[in-house]
Write an enzyme that holds these catalytic residues in place. Sequence first.
Site, mmCIF file in Angstrom:
data_model
loop_
_atom_site.group_PDB
_atom_site.id
_atom_site.type_symbol
_atom_site.label_atom_id
_atom_site.label_comp_id
_atom_site.label_asym_id
_atom_site.label_seq_id
_atom_site.Cartn_x
_atom_site.Cartn_y
_atom_site.Cartn_z
ATOM 1 N N ASN A 257 26.453 38.140 -12.004
ATOM 2 C CA ASN A 257 27.836 37.798 -12.317
ATOM 3 C C ASN A 257 27.939 36.346 -12.780
ATOM 4 O O ASN A 257 27.038 35.542 -12.566
ATOM 5 C CB ASN A 257 28.710 38.008 -11.074
ATOM 6 C CG ASN A 257 29.004 39.472 -10.827
ATOM 7 O OD1 ASN A 257 29.573 40.145 -11.672
ATOM 8 N ND2 ASN A 257 28.617 39.977 -9.667
ATOM 9 N N CYS B 29 24.620 44.164 -12.706
ATOM 10 C CA CYS B 29 24.393 45.587 -12.923
ATOM 11 C C CYS B 29 22.963 45.980 -12.572
ATOM 12 O O CYS B 29 22.014 45.362 -13.068
ATOM 13 C CB CYS B 29 24.678 45.934 -14.378
ATOM 14 S SG CYS B 29 24.335 47.651 -14.770
#
Length: 284
Positions: free
Chosen positions: A246, A236
């Site tokens: 991730n 993000c």
Amino acid sequence: MIKLIECPRDAMQGIPHFIDTAIKAAYINQLSEVGFDTIDFGSFVNPKAVPQMKDTEEVLSLLDLHHSKSKLLAIVANLRGAEDAGHFPEIDYLGFPLSISETFQQRNTNKSISEAFNELEEIQNLCEVKGKILVTYLSMGFGNPYGEEYSPEMVLNFVERLDQLGVKIISLSDTIGVANPALITELFETQIQAFPNIEFGAHLHSTRETIGEKVLAGLKGGCTRFDGALNGYGGCPMAKDDLVGNMATEVMVETLEKAGHDLKLNKRELKEAMKLTQFVFTEV
């Protein structure tokens, strides 16, 4: 059975330099040889919002899907994007980001939560007509950085509303990497027991050191669907710690196999895909 969802779209979308269309397609073609359940390959969103994904249709046209067992998922942010994606029979799943955080919903899709629910209902109806399956990503599902109210009960309320709309797959998303193992287990246990007809997934962000414990916490809670990206690329852009990307797929694979799960992956092709990441994500 464990389902691994590989997310090159999530890995690529934040890369500042544009990745050539042919390179994207070659990478996704390599991933399709590995044996992942699903590949989150692209998105049908405004190219001004996510310029890296402006060539998703071109990428799709270059994919060799004849021998692949992997299904394809594309992210959409509104009905128009869903209609565009719905024209392609190769796409099995449409993913829609719904947030528990009002602030993040506005930032991510320029809509209020109420407006997003209305959009989601229309997309769900479209999926039923087009023979697609809607995957709803419940972002900020483990907390948020905006000081807004958050509780596991709020998650339950959102899931109940999605259940009423007929949504069958919900991915609980830790958008900024704040989830701890206890909360991960609690959330999945609670949702899975309350809504046995829904398939729950984990879209978590993490530093490399805590990936294993988060996967095991999800398993303990009953989760069997995990999103990841090779080498942990992506994450993000609002995360303050740029290491919170991730979940690295290769670490998840190692953790799950040590826990006794046969993932039925082609390890030779996985190794080739790992090699390709250095080329795909490094600006020449």
